[in-house]
Design a protein around this motif. Sequence first.
Motif, mmCIF file in Angstrom:
data_model
loop_
_atom_site.group_PDB
_atom_site.id
_atom_site.type_symbol
_atom_site.label_atom_id
_atom_site.label_comp_id
_atom_site.label_asym_id
_atom_site.label_seq_id
_atom_site.Cartn_x
_atom_site.Cartn_y
_atom_site.Cartn_z
ATOM 1 N N ALA A 20 -117.962 -49.892 -27.275
ATOM 2 C CA ALA A 20 -117.757 -50.915 -28.305
ATOM 3 C C ALA A 20 -116.262 -51.083 -28.571
ATOM 4 O O ALA A 20 -115.759 -52.213 -28.661
ATOM 5 C CB ALA A 20 -118.500 -50.544 -29.582
ATOM 6 N N ALA A 23 -114.620 -52.794 -25.473
ATOM 7 C CA ALA A 23 -114.972 -54.212 -25.397
ATOM 8 C C ALA A 23 -114.178 -55.029 -26.408
ATOM 9 O O ALA A 23 -113.618 -56.084 -26.066
ATOM 10 C CB ALA A 23 -116.470 -54.406 -25.614
ATOM 11 N N THR A 47 -125.830 -50.475 -25.924
ATOM 12 C CA THR A 47 -125.109 -51.652 -26.417
ATOM 13 C C THR A 47 -125.361 -51.931 -27.897
ATOM 14 O O THR A 47 -124.806 -52.885 -28.437
ATOM 15 C CB THR A 47 -125.480 -52.913 -25.607
ATOM 16 N N LEU A 50 -122.197 -51.873 -29.892
ATOM 17 C CA LEU A 50 -121.379 -52.987 -29.413
ATOM 18 C C LEU A 50 -121.847 -54.300 -30.034
ATOM 19 O O LEU A 50 -121.030 -55.086 -30.528
ATOM 20 C CB LEU A 50 -121.440 -53.056 -27.885
#
Length: 183
Positions: A20, A23, A47, A50
């Motif tokens: 996370a 990104a 994810t 994220l």
Amino acid sequence: MAGRKRRPLDAAARFSSAVAEVALAWAPVRDAATVAVYVSVGSEPGTGLLIDALAAAGKRVLLPVVVAGLDLDWAVYAGRSGLAPAVRGLLEPTGPRLGRDAIAQADVVLVPGTAVSSTGARLGQGGGCYDRALPRITSGTPVAVVLYDDEVGLDVPSDPHDVRVGFALTSSGVVALKSPDIR
């Protein structure tokens, strides 16, 4: 894939937090208004954090919905309570569907996989959902496969219909992949 099932739970949790951060620090994500991503399940790289971090950063988050012919429709993420169990053991958004072409609204696309080659050949789960969806994105849109570090740069089988990706997103960073036809 067998290696994923043997990963300790604490390693998977560390990955989720780190990916996370990576990104959100990556320029295509940092600068994006809309990000298409997926809800991880099972032993996939996590994810969940994220997705929540993207939403908290004010991004419009598009999540896939599997439809007939193993194609993908899209819906906007509206929080974890807006996710429900679906086909193939997936979690999908329950909100209004935006249509198959909604992926073209994404400024960056994050896709699942089990491995990727150094030339962007992505090994998925075998359904071909993303090979159907990715041709709908706008040319030049960055596409990254979310993987563990040891799943990047491997020899993977590739067929002519397979859509290559331009990047691998791991907990260690973003790896640019080399291919003349990447997305």
